[in-house]
Design an enzyme around this catalytic site. Structure first.
Site, PDB file in Angstrom:
ATOM      1  N   GLU A   1      27.618  -0.391  93.269  1.00  0.00           N
ATOM      2  CA  GLU A   1      28.408   0.047  92.119  1.00  0.00           C
ATOM      3  C   GLU A   1      27.467   0.382  90.975  1.00  0.00           C
ATOM      4  O   GLU A   1      26.339  -0.091  90.941  1.00  0.00           O
ATOM      5  CB  GLU A   1      29.327  -1.088  91.645  1.00  0.00           C
ATOM      6  CG  GLU A   1      30.394  -1.458  92.634  1.00  0.00           C
ATOM      7  CD  GLU A   1      31.046  -2.785  92.279  1.00  0.00           C
ATOM      8  OE1 GLU A   1      31.241  -3.056  91.071  1.00  0.00           O
ATOM      9  OE2 GLU A   1      31.329  -3.555  93.208  1.00  0.00           O
TER      10      GLU A   1
ATOM     11  N   ASP B   1      27.284  -0.200  80.979  1.00  0.00           N
ATOM     12  CA  ASP B   1      26.619  -0.863  79.860  1.00  0.00           C
ATOM     13  C   ASP B   1      27.600  -1.006  78.694  1.00  0.00           C
ATOM     14  O   ASP B   1      27.808  -0.082  77.919  1.00  0.00           O
ATOM     15  CB  ASP B   1      25.413  -0.014  79.433  1.00  0.00           C
ATOM     16  CG  ASP B   1      24.420  -0.849  78.658  1.00  0.00           C
ATOM     17  OD1 ASP B   1      24.543  -2.083  78.659  1.00  0.00           O
ATOM     18  OD2 ASP B   1      23.510  -0.253  78.051  1.00  0.00           O
TER      19      ASP B   1
ATOM     20  N   TYR C   1      35.520  -4.325  87.861  1.00  0.00           N
ATOM     21  CA  TYR C   1      34.667  -4.398  89.057  1.00  0.00           C
ATOM     22  C   TYR C   1      34.753  -5.696  89.841  1.00  0.00           C
ATOM     23  O   TYR C   1      34.094  -5.845  90.852  1.00  0.00           O
ATOM     24  CB  TYR C   1      33.197  -4.140  88.689  1.00  0.00           C
ATOM     25  CG  TYR C   1      32.691  -4.970  87.537  1.00  0.00           C
ATOM     26  CD1 TYR C   1      32.491  -6.332  87.677  1.00  0.00           C
ATOM     27  CD2 TYR C   1      32.414  -4.376  86.315  1.00  0.00           C
ATOM     28  CE1 TYR C   1      32.035  -7.091  86.615  1.00  0.00           C
ATOM     29  CE2 TYR C   1      31.957  -5.126  85.253  1.00  0.00           C
ATOM     30  CZ  TYR C   1      31.770  -6.488  85.407  1.00  0.00           C
ATOM     31  OH  TYR C   1      31.327  -7.232  84.352  1.00  0.00           O
TER      32      TYR C   1
ATOM     33  N   LYS D   1      17.823  -2.317  87.762  1.00  0.00           N
ATOM     34  CA  LYS D   1      17.820  -1.667  86.445  1.00  0.00           C
ATOM     35  C   LYS D   1      17.146  -0.304  86.508  1.00  0.00           C
ATOM     36  O   LYS D   1      16.030  -0.195  87.013  1.00  0.00           O
ATOM     37  CB  LYS D   1      17.055  -2.549  85.443  1.00  0.00           C
ATOM     38  CG  LYS D   1      17.778  -3.842  85.108  1.00  0.00           C
ATOM     39  CD  LYS D   1      18.782  -3.643  83.983  1.00  0.00           C
ATOM     40  CE  LYS D   1      19.493  -4.928  83.660  1.00  0.00           C
ATOM     41  NZ  LYS D   1      19.358  -5.439  82.346  1.00  0.00           N
TER      42      LYS D   1
ATOM     43  N   CYS E   1      11.677  14.389  46.085  1.00  0.00           N
ATOM     44  CA  CYS E   1      12.668  15.041  46.946  1.00  0.00           C
ATOM     45  C   CYS E   1      12.133  16.382  47.444  1.00  0.00           C
ATOM     46  O   CYS E   1      11.683  17.207  46.649  1.00  0.00           O
ATOM     47  CB  CYS E   1      13.965  15.246  46.176  1.00  0.00           C
ATOM     48  SG  CYS E   1      15.198  16.143  47.128  1.00  0.00           S
TER      49      CYS E   1
ATOM     50  N   CYS F   1      14.437  19.191  45.659  1.00  0.00           N
ATOM     51  CA  CYS F   1      14.553  19.420  44.221  1.00  0.00           C
ATOM     52  C   CYS F   1      13.410  18.782  43.434  1.00  0.00           C
ATOM     53  O   CYS F   1      13.391  18.826  42.205  1.00  0.00           O
ATOM     54  CB  CYS F   1      15.894  18.918  43.699  1.00  0.00           C
ATOM     55  SG  CYS F   1      16.003  17.120  43.662  1.00  0.00           S
TER      56      CYS F   1
ATOM     57  N   CYS G   1      17.425  10.457  46.727  1.00  0.00           N
ATOM     58  CA  CYS G   1      17.179  11.390  45.644  1.00  0.00           C
ATOM     59  C   CYS G   1      18.285  11.179  44.611  1.00  0.00           C
ATOM     60  O   CYS G   1      19.449  11.390  44.909  1.00  0.00           O
ATOM     61  CB  CYS G   1      17.209  12.828  46.153  1.00  0.00           C
ATOM     62  SG  CYS G   1      17.292  14.008  44.788  1.00  0.00           S
TER      63      CYS G   1
ATOM     64  N   CYS H   1      20.695  18.546  43.100  1.00  0.00           N
ATOM     65  CA  CYS H   1      19.956  18.657  44.355  1.00  0.00           C
ATOM     66  C   CYS H   1      20.817  19.419  45.367  1.00  0.00           C
ATOM     67  O   CYS H   1      21.923  18.999  45.705  1.00  0.00           O
ATOM     68  CB  CYS H   1      19.626  17.247  44.845  1.00  0.00           C
ATOM     69  SG  CYS H   1      18.660  17.202  46.351  1.00  0.00           S
TER      70      CYS H   1
HETATM   71  P1  AMP Z   1      22.997  -8.774  82.416  1.00  0.00           P
HETATM   72  O1  AMP Z   1      23.866  -8.794  81.189  1.00  0.00           O
HETATM   73  O2  AMP Z   1      21.860  -7.816  82.356  1.00  0.00           O
HETATM   74  O3  AMP Z   1      22.699 -10.144  82.922  1.00  0.00           O
HETATM   75  O4  AMP Z   1      23.928  -8.134  83.545  1.00  0.00           O
HETATM   76  C1  AMP Z   1      25.079  -8.786  83.977  1.00  0.00           C
HETATM   77  C2  AMP Z   1      26.260  -8.074  83.460  1.00  0.00           C
HETATM   78  O5  AMP Z   1      26.384  -6.766  83.982  1.00  0.00           O
HETATM   79  C3  AMP Z   1      27.548  -8.704  83.859  1.00  0.00           C
HETATM   80  O6  AMP Z   1      27.882  -9.781  83.039  1.00  0.00           O
HETATM   81  C4  AMP Z   1      28.531  -7.602  83.716  1.00  0.00           C
HETATM   82  O7  AMP Z   1      29.085  -7.653  82.413  1.00  0.00           O
HETATM   83  C5  AMP Z   1      27.696  -6.339  83.772  1.00  0.00           C
HETATM   84  N1  AMP Z   1      28.141  -5.371  84.774  1.00  0.00           N
HETATM   85  C6  AMP Z   1      28.258  -4.040  84.560  1.00  0.00           C
HETATM   86  N2  AMP Z   1      28.675  -3.394  85.641  1.00  0.00           N
HETATM   87  C7  AMP Z   1      28.856  -4.311  86.613  1.00  0.00           C
HETATM   88  C8  AMP Z   1      29.301  -4.240  87.972  1.00  0.00           C
HETATM   89  N3  AMP Z   1      29.619  -3.090  88.550  1.00  0.00           N
HETATM   90  N4  AMP Z   1      29.367  -5.401  88.655  1.00  0.00           N
HETATM   91  C9  AMP Z   1      29.024  -6.572  88.074  1.00  0.00           C
HETATM   92  N5  AMP Z   1      28.603  -6.703  86.795  1.00  0.00           N
HETATM   93  C10 AMP Z   1      28.513  -5.577  86.053  1.00  0.00           C
HETATM   94 ZN    ZN Z   2      16.820  16.137  45.603  1.00  0.00          ZN
END
Ligand code: AMP
Ligand code: ZN
Length: 664
Positions: free
Chosen positions: A110, A114, A221, A308, A402, A405, A420, A426
């Protein structure tokens, strides 16, 4: 058909439309038709409060305010993930786990989204709570905020188990993030750095109505619970999708680490086409029986491994540093780079933020620098390659004046940026302010665009927004690309802006920190520009949600005589500088000086309408109980801690009916 049935049908229909729109990205009706149906439901629910349902689609607009988020223990611990950075790491992991389980191993691959992790609990198909990860053992109860996220189903469909937790990630897609930042930049505020922090910050906002405005999404997930009748991770993704959750369909099964790596290699490139940020791949043993055998270490499951992505980095040469002046006069240094390919785009420029940043990097023109595109959208300069520094490169001297100006720059105590101070002379500030004035959310002047504003200023036809009202067709026609028709439209558009209501005019003035919401609050409270102009700082901070920073900025604006002159001109031209008579209907001063706390769930009136009534009648809404609280209007389910506090402070609690009687 009876009313109850009709309300039910509407809710089901709206739920389905929400699902099509936010989960499947495939709307079946127009936004307009959706709004009409939602409105009908809202009206029915207001008329028949006996059919209230906390999970109705109408409850997504938010309004609940949380001062302190309650800590809740997770029924099942939320683990972290072990990290890997290479194929060898993954192969080592496979060797380790193969010793612990029998039979062949399949993997679910998967994407690693982020954002901010979240655990949702469903009982009998209804969302009952949403809790942040916290320390993994306990997190914050952010249910009210999460309910406003449209891709989180409030009610499930299909053959869901009676009780389970589902984990996922709350993310802020790039589009929405960029839009939020455009608005912040317009307001002269520092843009948010990255979507992840903005997403997790959003979950902790106190006002859920604010969260509702943010374009957050929830990607799921992981299913957790007992007797779920599911054998594999992949199956759980399919099931969750059937029940109405947003589960990206990017997951794939792999039978070997080689296949896992094909997935990684593919997404290492294609992740840049996704609408949201990902920072890796999560590989999970597919068979849940095997997962159970493998168990957990103190910190993470043995059956999963995160890989990662490397933040992409390139090196290139810094050709020059230039300085931009924003609408508010803030100076931003910009690194102009030798163009270079990075993460699928050509990078030519990077922000250097401020003088401190330049000093910290010790960056000099001619340097070879490392540029990275990680969680942030805008590429950033990580470091200088000192091995390649040219002997004649002298330290960067930050500008003192600036660039537009030539005014001596100022740097205020505690602020990172130089300013400024030449507010009235300006050019970029003058142009930027007028551009803000005419923008869509402000005066929305048809037929006039940002480029034309710059032309008008540079031609000496206007110098501030009040000058717009004296422009004639004959004056603008000679401008580049101006036909007679467009000149007419421009003048007509300016004329029409005289009807724009006061609260938007106030926003359009471009007072620093006075955004749309603040302008509304001020307009409602003071009702006219004259009243705001004479308000003191102490007076201003007494208005709900107005802090000292805003108050100082407002008083400074009216202290500037030039602004007063401009405002007088606007008044002469007939721009709305006070609330119009029909906006005042239903407004009184009955509650003047009263500080009122609203809490709980109401039957006969929505929380928002209740708040509006308080404000319209001169009262102040306060989010927490203190000795200054006049009284509390409580609906059902008032929290016990609030009740205790009210009793201790001897503050009376009334219900909504008693309050409405007070008003009559
Ligand atoms: P880290 O925060 O780097 O320890 O990564 C773990 C976190 O990745 C978990 O707590 C999840 O919030 C997140 N995460 C994002 N996508 C997934 C996924 N597909 N499966 C499991 N965890 C995930
Ligand atoms: Zn200015």
């Amino acid at each position: 058909m009876n009313i109850k049935q009709h309300i039910q049908n509407l809710r089901n229909e709206l739920r389905e439309h929400n699902y099509n729109y936010y989960v499947l990205d495939n709307p079946a009706i127009s936004d307009y038709d959706f709004d009409i149906k939602l409105k009908e439901l809202q009206e029915l629910e207001a008329k028949y409060p006996e059919f209230f349902d906390a999970n109705s689609p109408t409850q997504r607009v938010g309004g609940e305010v949380t001062k302190n988020f309650e800590t809740i223990a997770h029924e099942h611990r939320m683990y972290s993930l072990d990290n890997s950075y290479s194929k060898e790491d993954l192969q080592d992991w496979e060797i380790r786990i193969k010793k612990l389980v029998d039979g062949g191993i399949q993997y679910t691959c998967e994407l690693k989204y982020d954002g901010a992790s979240i655990s949702l609990t469903y009982e009998n198909g209804l969302l009952v709570k949403a809790v942040t990860r916290g320390d993994g053992f306990q997190g914050d109860n952010v249910t009210a905020n999460v309910k406003t996220i449209k891709s989180v189903p409030l009610q499930l469909k299909g053959d869901y188990p009676p009780k389970f937790d589902i984990r996922g990630e709350i993310v802020l897609p790039f589009d929405g993030f960029n839009k939020m930042n455009e608005e912040r930049i317009e307001l002269g505020e520092e843009p948010y750095r990255n979507p992840r922090n903005t997403a997790s910050g959003s979950l902790k906002l106190q006002d859920s109505a604010e969260v509702a405005k943010r374009p957050l999404e929830c990607l799921l997930y992981n299913l957790t619970g007992s007797n779920l009748g599911i054998q594999t991770q992949f199956e759980s993704l399919v099931k969750a999708r059937e029940w109405g959750f947003k589960v990206p369909d990017t997951a794939k099964l792999a039978s070997s680490i080689d296949e896992v790596f094909e997935f990684i290699n593919y997404w290492n490139v294609h992740r840049h086409d996704l609408p949201y940020e990902t920072d890796g791949v999560v590989v999970k043993v597919n068979n849940l029986q095997q997962q159970e055998e493998l168990g957990h270490t103190a910190k993470a499951p043995r059956w999963a491994m995160a890989y990662k992505f490397k933040a992409e980095q390139v090196s290139t040469q810094l050709n020059s540093i230039t300085y931009q002046v924003g609408r508010t006069g803030a100076i931003t240094p910009v690194a102009n780079l030798e163009p270079v390919e990075l993460a699928g785009t050509t990078v030519k420029r990077a922000s250097l933020h401020n003088a401190d940043q330049i000093e910290k990097l010790d960056i000099r023109v001619g340097d070879e620098v490392f540029v990275e595109k990680g969680g942030e959208i805008i590429p950033k300069i990580i470091a200088v390659d000192f091995t390649k520094r040219k002997p004649d490169a002298g330290p960067t001297q930050y500008i003192t004046h600036c660039p537009e100006c030539n005014t001596l720059l100022e740097r205020l105590e505690g602020e990172a940026k130089h300013f400024c101070p030449n507010y009235n002379g300006c050019n970029p500030q003058i142009i930027g302010r007028i551009q803000h004035y005419i923008s869509r959310k402000a005066m929305d002047i048809d037929g006039l665009g940002g480029e034309t504003v710059a032309l008008l200023v540079n031609e000496g036809l206007i110098n501030n927004y009040s000058d717009l009202y004296e422009l004639t067709k004959e004056q603008v026609m000679p401008l580049e690309r101006m036909a007679e028709k467009s000149a007419e439209n421009l003048v007509a558009g300016i004329e029409a802006s005289k009807q724009i209501p006061f609260e938007r005019v106030l926003f359009a003035l471009g007072i620093r920190f006075v955004g749309e919401t603040v302008a509304k609050k001020l307009a409602k409270h003071y009702k006219s520009i004259d009243a705001i102009a004479i308000a003191s700082e102490e007076d201003l901070v007494n208005v709900d949600e107005i802090g000292i920073k805003i108050a100082q900025s407002v008083t400074a604006f009216f202290k500037d005589e030039k602004n007063v002159l401009i405002l007088n001109r606007l008044k002469q031209f007939g721009v709305q500088l006070e609330i119009s008579a029909n906006q005042l209907i239903g407004q009184t001063n009955i509650l003047k000086g009263q500080s009122i706390v609203v809490t709980g769930v109401f039957e006969s009136i929505s929380r928002n309408d209740l708040k509006k009534l308080i404000e319209d009648n001169g009262g102040k809404i306060s989010s927490s109980i203190s000795s200054k609280t006049s009284y509390i209007i409580a609906g059902a389910n008032m929290g016990p801690s609030k009740k205790d506090k009210a009793e201790n402070l001897n503050i009376s609690i009334i219900n909504e009916h008693e309050f409405l009687q007070k008003l009559n």
